[in-house]
Write a protein that holds these residues in place. Structure first.
Motif, PDB file in Angstrom:
ATOM      1  N   UNK A  40       1.038  -1.446   0.102  1.00 35.41           N
ATOM      2  CA  UNK A  40       0.067  -0.027  -0.054  1.00 35.41           C
ATOM      3  C   UNK A  40       0.847   0.987   0.042  1.00 35.41           C
ATOM      4  N   UNK A  41       1.571   1.504  -1.125  1.00 40.82           N
ATOM      5  CA  UNK A  41       2.441   2.798  -1.179  1.00 40.82           C
ATOM      6  C   UNK A  41       1.978   4.110  -0.889  1.00 40.82           C
ATOM      7  N   UNK A  42       0.554   4.160  -0.925  1.00 41.89           N
ATOM      8  CA  UNK A  42      -0.077   5.511  -0.816  1.00 41.89           C
ATOM      9  C   UNK A  42      -0.104   5.604   0.714  1.00 41.89           C
ATOM     10  N   UNK A  43       0.245   4.647   1.749  1.00 44.62           N
ATOM     11  CA  UNK A  43       0.049   4.953   2.958  1.00 44.62           C
ATOM     12  C   UNK A  43       1.476   5.644   3.386  1.00 44.62           C
ATOM     13  N   UNK A  44       1.375   6.657   4.139  1.00 42.54           N
ATOM     14  CA  UNK A  44       2.395   7.786   4.689  1.00 42.54           C
ATOM     15  C   UNK A  44       3.718   6.912   5.124  1.00 42.54           C
ATOM     16  N   UNK A  45       3.322   5.777   5.957  1.00 42.85           N
ATOM     17  CA  UNK A  45       4.524   4.895   6.391  1.00 42.85           C
ATOM     18  C   UNK A  45       5.220   3.972   5.413  1.00 42.85           C
ATOM     19  N   UNK A  46       4.380   3.665   4.372  1.00 38.65           N
ATOM     20  CA  UNK A  46       5.209   2.842   3.178  1.00 38.65           C
ATOM     21  C   UNK A  46       5.652   3.889   2.356  1.00 38.65           C
ATOM     22  N   UNK A  47       5.208   4.986   2.175  1.00 34.94           N
ATOM     23  CA  UNK A  47       5.593   6.193   1.375  1.00 34.94           C
ATOM     24  C   UNK A  47       7.264   6.352   1.745  1.00 34.94           C
ATOM     25  N   UNK A  48       7.368   6.400   2.883  1.00 36.58           N
ATOM     26  CA  UNK A  48       8.901   6.481   3.450  1.00 36.58           C
ATOM     27  C   UNK A  48       9.776   5.538   3.025  1.00 36.58           C
ATOM     28  N   UNK A  49       9.480   4.493   2.933  1.00 37.57           N
ATOM     29  CA  UNK A  49      10.365   3.440   2.499  1.00 37.57           C
ATOM     30  C   UNK A  49      10.367   3.467   0.715  1.00 37.57           C
ATOM     31  N   UNK A  50       9.294   3.743   0.180  1.00 40.75           N
ATOM     32  CA  UNK A  50       9.291   3.689  -1.139  1.00 40.75           C
ATOM     33  C   UNK A  50      10.266   4.876  -1.713  1.00 40.75           C
ATOM     34  N   UNK A  51       9.967   6.077  -1.009  1.00 39.62           N
ATOM     35  CA  UNK A  51      10.823   7.289  -1.317  1.00 39.62           C
ATOM     36  C   UNK A  51      12.476   7.000  -1.122  1.00 39.62           C
ATOM     37  N   UNK A  53      13.600   4.225  -1.796  1.00 35.12           N
ATOM     38  CA  UNK A  53      14.171   3.207  -2.888  1.00 35.12           C
ATOM     39  C   UNK A  53      13.712   1.683  -2.458  1.00 35.12           C
ATOM     40  N   UNK A  54      12.883   1.501  -1.392  1.00 35.20           N
ATOM     41  CA  UNK A  54      12.432   0.135  -1.141  1.00 35.20           C
ATOM     42  C   UNK A  54      10.966  -0.067  -1.237  1.00 35.20           C
ATOM     43  N   UNK A  55      10.821  -0.440  -2.458  1.00 31.21           N
ATOM     44  CA  UNK A  55       9.220  -0.530  -3.017  1.00 31.21           C
ATOM     45  C   UNK A  55       8.976  -2.242  -2.837  1.00 31.21           C
ATOM     46  N   UNK A  56       7.536  -2.442  -2.988  1.00 31.46           N
ATOM     47  CA  UNK A  56       7.058  -3.971  -2.839  1.00 31.46           C
ATOM     48  C   UNK A  56       7.859  -4.972  -3.660  1.00 31.46           C
ATOM     49  N   UNK A  57       7.976  -4.533  -4.897  1.00 29.21           N
ATOM     50  CA  UNK A  57       8.838  -5.485  -5.846  1.00 29.21           C
ATOM     51  C   UNK A  57      10.122  -5.855  -5.252  1.00 29.21           C
ATOM     52  N   UNK A  58      10.689  -4.697  -4.840  1.00 31.13           N
ATOM     53  CA  UNK A  58      12.248  -4.941  -4.568  1.00 31.13           C
ATOM     54  C   UNK A  58      12.202  -5.836  -3.266  1.00 31.13           C
ATOM     55  N   UNK A  59      11.396  -5.386  -1.921  1.00 32.51           N
ATOM     56  CA  UNK A  59      11.249  -6.294  -1.040  1.00 32.51           C
ATOM     57  C   UNK A  59      10.738  -7.662  -1.102  1.00 32.51           C
ATOM     58  N   UNK A  60       9.792  -8.077  -2.032  1.00 33.52           N
ATOM     59  CA  UNK A  60       9.531  -9.203  -2.308  1.00 33.52           C
ATOM     60  C   UNK A  60      10.783 -10.000  -2.911  1.00 33.52           C
ATOM     61  N   UNK A  61      11.322  -9.271  -3.859  1.00 25.59           N
ATOM     62  CA  UNK A  61      12.564  -9.929  -4.482  1.00 25.59           C
ATOM     63  C   UNK A  61      13.736 -10.226  -3.478  1.00 25.59           C
ATOM     64  N   UNK A  62      13.749  -9.769  -2.574  1.00 24.93           N
ATOM     65  CA  UNK A  62      14.569  -9.825  -1.529  1.00 24.93           C
ATOM     66  C   UNK A  62      14.355 -11.028  -0.528  1.00 24.93           C
ATOM     67  N   UNK A  63      12.937 -11.058  -0.183  1.00 27.58           N
ATOM     68  CA  UNK A  63      12.514 -12.241   0.450  1.00 27.58           C
ATOM     69  C   UNK A  63      12.449 -13.598  -0.324  1.00 27.58           C
ATOM     70  N   UNK A  64      12.151 -13.460  -1.465  1.00 34.07           N
ATOM     71  CA  UNK A  64      12.348 -14.640  -2.399  1.00 34.07           C
ATOM     72  C   UNK A  64      13.963 -15.231  -2.517  1.00 34.07           C
ATOM     73  N   UNK A  65      14.766 -14.226  -2.421  1.00 31.01           N
ATOM     74  CA  UNK A  65      16.078 -14.567  -2.378  1.00 31.01           C
ATOM     75  C   UNK A  65      16.604 -15.218  -0.842  1.00 31.01           C
ATOM     76  N   UNK A  66      16.065 -14.361   0.189  1.00 27.93           N
ATOM     77  CA  UNK A  66      16.345 -15.011   1.252  1.00 27.93           C
ATOM     78  C   UNK A  66      15.740 -16.372   1.647  1.00 27.93           C
TER      79      UNK A  66
END
Length: 188
Positions: A40-51, A53-66
């Protein structure tokens, strides 16, 4: 405690369950809570991470890697089958949720967010994920918010600091103290 959760925070907890299921994981961990926030990148807390450089796709890829993907997904990936691509293709033709199994009525049983249903269809929360939810309450109280929002869940992930959710954040090179300040400024 759950009566204090905002609608967004409740959706994030449900989304965490969906993230775990989508990855084929048999547990709901801090990494799934992080993915749920980022979904939910529109949420202000999520926006902090997205701004940062950590978005959902990047984090999901990292979780898959781990962690990889559980069950048959891992076996299919090893022969070059991308289940996300298959799902996207099927849903583009037949509509969203076309591959989802129908929901059956669960037998009456003591239930809660941290337990599976009577037929074991919902993955259990890990101890760290339960701790994050508890810490989100503490963060809300510390900030005198009167509710538990998505930002408090994210602050809980950061405060817990040792789960895979925190590892994904740290591996992305983000500073926990700076994130905390930015999230607190937007969460209140």
């Amino acid at each position: 405690m759950f009566e204090r959760f905002t609608e967004g925070a409740r959706r994030a907890v449900v989304q965490a369950q969906e993230e775990a299921a989508g990855l084929g994981h048999e547990h709901i961990g801090t990494e799934h809570l992080l993915l749920a926030v980022l979904a939910r990148p529109e949420d202000p807390a999520a926006a902090v991470l997205v701004e940062a450089g950590l978005d959902h796709a990047t984090a999901r890829q990292a979780v898959r890697r781990l962690l990889g993907e559980g069950g048959d997904a891992q076996a299919l990936a090893s022969i070059g089958v991308d289940l996300d691509a298959v799902r996207d293709a099927v849903e583009s033709v037949f509509g969203a949720g076309a591959l989802d199994a129908p929901v059956e009525e669960a037998e009456p049983r003591r239930r809660g967010w941290f337990r599976s249903d009577a037929k074991g269809r919902r993955a259990p929360f890990t101890a760290r994920a339960r701790k994050v939810v508890e810490l989100s309450l503490r963060e809300s109280l510390r900030l005198k918010s009167g509710h538990i929002g998505v930002g408090h869940l994210l602050l809980g992930v950061i405060r817990e600091g040792e789960g895979l959710g925190a590892k994904v954040i740290a591996d992305h090179g983000l500073d926990f103290a700076a994130l905390r300040r930015a999230i607190e400024a937007k969460t209140g």
